[in-house]
Scaffold this motif. Structure first.
Motif, mmCIF file in Angstrom:
data_model
loop_
_atom_site.group_PDB
_atom_site.id
_atom_site.type_symbol
_atom_site.label_atom_id
_atom_site.label_comp_id
_atom_site.label_asym_id
_atom_site.label_seq_id
_atom_site.Cartn_x
_atom_site.Cartn_y
_atom_site.Cartn_z
ATOM 1 N N ARG B 213 -13.055 -5.227 -34.123
ATOM 2 C CA ARG B 213 -12.511 -5.372 -32.696
ATOM 3 C C ARG B 213 -13.125 -6.824 -32.233
ATOM 4 O O ARG B 213 -12.464 -7.657 -31.614
ATOM 5 C CB ARG B 213 -13.010 -4.458 -31.807
ATOM 6 N N ARG B 413 -4.884 -9.535 -19.399
ATOM 7 C CA ARG B 413 -6.255 -9.593 -18.678
ATOM 8 C C ARG B 413 -5.963 -10.408 -17.476
ATOM 9 O O ARG B 413 -6.484 -10.175 -16.449
ATOM 10 C CB ARG B 413 -7.279 -10.255 -19.759
ATOM 11 N N LYS B 416 -3.705 -8.646 -14.888
ATOM 12 C CA LYS B 416 -4.251 -7.365 -14.414
ATOM 13 C C LYS B 416 -5.066 -7.317 -13.167
ATOM 14 O O LYS B 416 -5.220 -6.619 -12.108
ATOM 15 C CB LYS B 416 -5.234 -6.576 -15.522
ATOM 16 N N TYR B 440 1.191 -3.277 -26.752
ATOM 17 C CA TYR B 440 -0.090 -2.392 -26.906
ATOM 18 C C TYR B 440 -0.269 -2.060 -28.307
ATOM 19 O O TYR B 440 -0.684 -0.971 -28.693
ATOM 20 C CB TYR B 440 0.152 -1.068 -26.209
ATOM 21 N N LEU B 443 -4.093 -1.790 -31.513
ATOM 22 C CA LEU B 443 -4.848 -0.952 -30.527
ATOM 23 C C LEU B 443 -5.973 -1.486 -30.476
ATOM 24 O O LEU B 443 -6.682 -1.050 -29.308
ATOM 25 C CB LEU B 443 -4.916 0.430 -31.289
ATOM 26 N N ASN B 446 -6.882 -4.626 -26.045
ATOM 27 C CA ASN B 446 -6.226 -3.919 -24.786
ATOM 28 C C ASN B 446 -5.151 -4.772 -24.222
ATOM 29 O O ASN B 446 -5.086 -5.746 -23.871
ATOM 30 C CB ASN B 446 -7.327 -4.165 -23.727
ATOM 31 N N GLU B 497 8.936 8.247 -19.723
ATOM 32 C CA GLU B 497 8.301 8.492 -21.223
ATOM 33 C C GLU B 497 7.767 9.827 -21.497
ATOM 34 O O GLU B 497 7.568 10.473 -22.551
ATOM 35 C CB GLU B 497 7.879 7.378 -21.748
ATOM 36 N N VAL B 498 6.873 10.207 -20.260
ATOM 37 C CA VAL B 498 5.970 11.183 -20.341
ATOM 38 C C VAL B 498 6.630 12.459 -20.541
ATOM 39 O O VAL B 498 6.597 13.490 -21.326
ATOM 40 C CB VAL B 498 5.030 11.187 -19.118
ATOM 41 N N ALA B 501 8.582 12.937 -23.901
ATOM 42 C CA ALA B 501 7.674 13.328 -24.981
ATOM 43 C C ALA B 501 7.390 14.817 -24.850
ATOM 44 O O ALA B 501 7.252 15.533 -25.611
ATOM 45 C CB ALA B 501 6.318 12.474 -24.963
ATOM 46 N N LYS B 502 7.101 15.225 -23.562
ATOM 47 C CA LYS B 502 6.569 16.832 -23.277
ATOM 48 C C LYS B 502 7.810 17.834 -23.305
ATOM 49 O O LYS B 502 7.646 18.744 -23.937
ATOM 50 C CB LYS B 502 5.978 16.729 -21.887
#
Lengths: 124, 512
Positions: B213, B413, B416, B440, B443, B446, B497-498, B501-502
Motif C-alpha cells: 500500500r 481525493r 471528495k 475502485y 483495492l 482508496n 446495485e444493493v 445483489a441482495k
C-alpha cells in the motif's frame, strides 16, 4: 464506546473479562460502501490472531475480517446478515463475534479511539 | 421517462432523444421491452398450415402454452438489433477500462480467421488433414516463447483465469514430483487481481498477502517478511507491471530470493502490453506466466472473440504443463495424445483451446512484426503517460513521482472535498459519451480510477477524453451536486446495485 480498541485492519474490539467482542469500524463501513452480504463463522471455531474469520461483501469488493486475538469463537451475531445496517461501531447491535481469548495480553497492543482516528486520517 | 421525448410512431417502442455526445454517441436511443412484454396474446408470431390427415403434434393446441413469447421474425430481429444499440464496445469509441487492454481488433485478423482452412477445420479431423492449422499453432507457440523468453508453451487455457489455473497446477505438479509436500503457501501482493488468490485457493494453497500500500510497489523488505524462512512457500503470483501501472523495480532480487527458497514465480500476464518487445519476463525471473491473447494481441472483450490464455514456462517447468501441446516431428505436426507426456498435470478442457483466437493472435504478430510489437508497447506507455501528465493537476495521482507503464491511476481525493466520488466521475463520463475507466480497483488505493488508453487511440481521442475529465473536475468544484444526478440521458439511470445483489431477479416473471 470510548474503551473500544482498534486494529490496523479496521476491526474494533471490546474486552469483557477473558472475552473479546469484535466488529468493524465506522471507517471500514464507509470505505466498503453499500454492504450486501456478511458470511459468519461457526460457533466453536478456533481462530489464530490475524486469521480471517468472516467475509463482508459490498457492491465494490469482498473483504475479509481478521481475528484480533487468538481463541475460540463462543458467539456470533445471527441477527446481522439480515440487518446489515446494524454492522457498525456499536457494541449492542454491531458486534460480529465473541472470542474467548487464549492469551488476553494479545488485546493490549491495539489503538485507542484517538490513535485510530489519527491513523485513519493518514490513510486518506 | 416523463422528461424525455417520446414517439408513438414506433409500434410498441419509445424513442429517447439523447443530447449530442463528445464521442460520437449522438442521436436516437430506443426504449425496448422484453420479448414477453411485446407479444400480443391474440397474434401468434408464426402461422403453421394445418397438416391434412395428420395428428397435430406441435403448437398451442397440441402442447398447451409453454410460456415462450409469440413474436414474428421481423419483430424479433428488431428487438435484438435495438438492444444491441444499448451496448458500448471498443468499436463504438474510447474504452479506457484499466487492466483490460481494450485495443482495436484489426479487421485483417477477422479476414484470416475466416479462411476456409481455419474456419472449417474440425477438432476431430485426423492430424494429417489439418497440418496447416497445426503449423499455425506451432508458429504461435514459437512467437510466444520468443516474446516471453520462456520456451515451454501450452495454448489450451481458454481465458486469463484459466491460464492462471494452468500455471499454478504446473507449479503444484513440479513440487509433487520433487516431493515438496511441505510447500503449502502462495504469496500474493495485496494489489493483485482477485483471480490470483482465488486460483491459488482453487489449487489447495493457503494465501499469504504481501502489503504494497505504501508505495504501490513490492519491496524486498515486505517480500522477505512474507517469505520467512521460505520452507512452506510454493510460489508467488505477481502481475508486472502491477495493477497500479508500475513496473516492479526490485523484481529480480525478489525472484532470486524466491528461487533460493525453492519457490516458483508465476507472473500474471494481464499487463504484458506494456512489455512486449521490450522486456522478456523470463529474464526477470519468471518461471511461468499466462498471456491474454485477447488483450495483448487484440480481440478484447466485445471486440473480437472469447478469451484465450496460453501459458509459457521455463524449460524446468515445461514437462509439467497441461496437455496437449503441438509437437513438430520432422516435417509433421501433431497434438499430444492424452498421457503422451507422463509428467503433465493433465488436460484442462476439450480439444486444443480457442483455435480462432490463436489465428487472430498470430495474424496480429505477423502483421506487426517484432519491431511493430515493440512500438505497440512503447505507444501504449506513451499514451498512458500523456493522460497522467495532462490530468495530474486535476485529479490526485498517488504514484505520479515516476512515469507509469501502460495505465495510470488517479483517486477521488481532491473531488471528495466537495462530496464528489469516483462513482460520480464514472457516471458523468457515461453521460458525456465515454465508457468509464476501471473504478475502485486496485483495492489498496482508496477511490481508485485506473485508466488504460492502449496504443490504438489517437491523440485527438485522448484529448477529447482529457477535456471531459477536466470539465468534470471543474464541475466537482463549482457545482458538484449535478454530478450526483448523472447519467440522465441513458435509457436507465443509476441502478440499485444493493437491491440487485441482495434480491436478484434471475428470470422473467409475469407481473400479472
Amino acid at each position: 464506546m470510548s474503551d473500544m480498541q482498534y486494529t490496523n485492519e479496521h476491526e474494533w474490539l471490546k474486552i469483557d473479562g477473558d472475552t473479546a467482542v469484535v466488529g468493524i469500524t465506522t471507517y471500514a463501513r464507509h470505505a466498503l460502501g453499500d454492504i450486501v452480504f456478511l458470511e459468519l463463522p461457526d460457533v466453536g471455531r478456533k481462530v489464530a490472531k490475524g486469521e480471517d474469520f468472516a467475509v463482508v461483501e459490498s457492491v465494490k469488493a469482498a473483504s475479509e475480517i481478521y481475528a484480533p486475538v487468538t481463541g475460540e469463537i463462543t458467539a456470533i451475531n445471527d441477527n446481522l446478515p439480515d440487518n446489515l445496517d446494524d454492522l457498525k461501531e456499536d457494541l449492542d447491535k454491531g458486534w460480529i463475534v465473541k472470542i474467548k481469548m487464549d492469551n488476553p495480553s494479545e488485546a493490549s497492543e491495539y489503538m485507542d479511539k484517538t490513535a485510530y482516528e489519527t491513523y485513519t486520517a493518514g490513510l486518506e | 421517462m416523463s422528461d424525455l421525448a417520446m414517439n408513438d410512431n414506433l409500434d410498441d417502442n419509445t424513442m429517447i432523444k439523447a443530447p449530442a455526445m463528445e464521442d460520437g454517441n449522438r442521436g436516437l436511443h430506443y426504449e425496448e421491452n422484453l420479448l414477453w412484454e411485446k407479444e400480443r396474446a391474440d397474434r401468434p408470431g408464426v402461422d403453421f398450415p394445418q397438416p391434412e390427415g395428420m395428428k397435430l403434434r406441435t403448437g398451442f393446441e397440441a402442447r398447451g402454452d409453454i410460456g415462450l413469447p409469440q413474436n414474428s421474425e421481423p419483430q424479433t430481429v428488431r428487438h435484438f438489433v435495438r438492444l444491441s444499440t444499448w451496448n458500448y464496445s471498443i468499436d463504438h469509441g474510447f474504452f479506457p477500462l484499466g487492466s483490460c487492454t481494450m485495443k482495436h481488433n484489426p479487421r485483417l485478423n477477422e479476414k484470416v480467421a475466416r479462411l476456409p482452412g481455419f474456419a472449417f477445420a474440425h477438432p476431430m479431423q485426423p492430424a494429417s488433414t489439418v497440418q496447416g492449422a497445426l503449423a499455425m499453432m506451432y508458429e504461435l507457440q514459437n512467437w510466444l516463447a520468443t516474446l516471453t523468453g520462456l520456451p515451454g508453451v501450452c495454448l489450451t487455457p481458454a481465458a486469463g483465469a484459466h491460464g492462471e489455473l494452468a500455471g499454478i497446477m504446473t507449479i503444484k505438479k513440479a513440487h509433487e514430483v520433487k516431493g515438496n509436500t511441505h510447500k503449502t503457501v502462495i504469496l500474493v501482493p495485496d494489489s493483485a487481481h482477485g483471480t490470483n488468490p482465488a486460483t491459488a485457493a482453487m489449487c489447495g494453497y493457503t494465501i499469504r498477502s504481501i502489503p504494497t500500500r505504501e508505495t504501490g510497489r513490492l519491496t524486498v523488505e515486505a517480500f522477505k517478511e512474507a517469505l520467512g524462512d521460505g520452507n512452506d512457500v510454493a510460489g508467488m503470483m505477481v502481475t508486472n507491471p502491477n495493477t497500479c501501472g508500475l513496473f516492479e523495480k526490485d523484481i529480480m532480487e525478489i525472484a532470486d530470493l524466491l528461487h533460493k527458497a525453492d519457490g516458483y514465480f508465476y507472473c500474471d500476464g494481464a499487463n504484458f502490453n506494456a512489455l512486449v518487445g521490450k522486456v522478456r519476463p523470463g529474464d526477470f525471473g519468471v518461471d511461468v506466466m499466462h498471456i491474454n491473447l485477447h488483450k495483448t494481441f487484440s480481440t478484447p472483450h466485445g471486440g473480437g472473440g472469447p478469451g484465450s490464455g496460453p501459458i509459457c514456462t521455463t524449460e524446468e517447468l515445461a514437462p509439467f504443463m497441461p496437455s496437449p501441446i503441438v509437437i513438430k516431428d520432422g516435417e509433421e505436426f501433431h497434438l499430444e495424445e492424452d498421457g503422451e507426456r507422463e509428467t503433465s498435470c493433465g488436460r484442462l478442457r476439450s480439444f486444443q483451446g480457442q483455435f480462432g483466437m490463436h489465428v487472430r493472435a498470430l495474424t496480429y504478430m505477423l502483421s506487426h512484426g517484432g519491431d511493430g510489437l515493440k512500438q505497440v508497447s512503447e505507444d501504449a506507455v506513451l499514451n498512458a503517460n500523456y493522460i497522467l501528465s495532462q490530468l495530474k493537476d486535476d485529479f490526485y495521482a498517488p504514484f505520479a513521482d515516476s512515469p507509469c507503464m501502460h495505465e495510470c491511476i488517479f483517486t477521488e481525493r481532491l473531488q471528495k472535498e466537495n462530496g464528489v466520488t469516483t462513482l460520480d466521475v464514472a457516471k458523468t463520463l457515461i453521460e458525456r459519451g465515454f465508457h468509464p475507466m476501471t473504478v475502485y480497483f486496485p483495492l489498496i488505493v482508496n477511490g481508485a480510477m485506473l485508466i488504460e488508453p492502449t496504443e490504438t487511440e489517437s491523440k485527438d481521442s485522448l484529448d477529447r477524453f482529457i477535456t471531459v475529465m477536466k470539465d468534470i473536475a471543474n464541475e466537482a468544484k463549482t457545482n458538484g451536486d449535478i454530478l450526483h444526478e448523472n447519467p440522465v440521458s441513458t435509457p436507465r439511470r443509476r441502478l440499485d446495485e444493493v437491491q440487485a445483489a441482495k434480491e436478484p431477479i434471475l428470470r422473467w416473471k409475469d407481473a400479472g
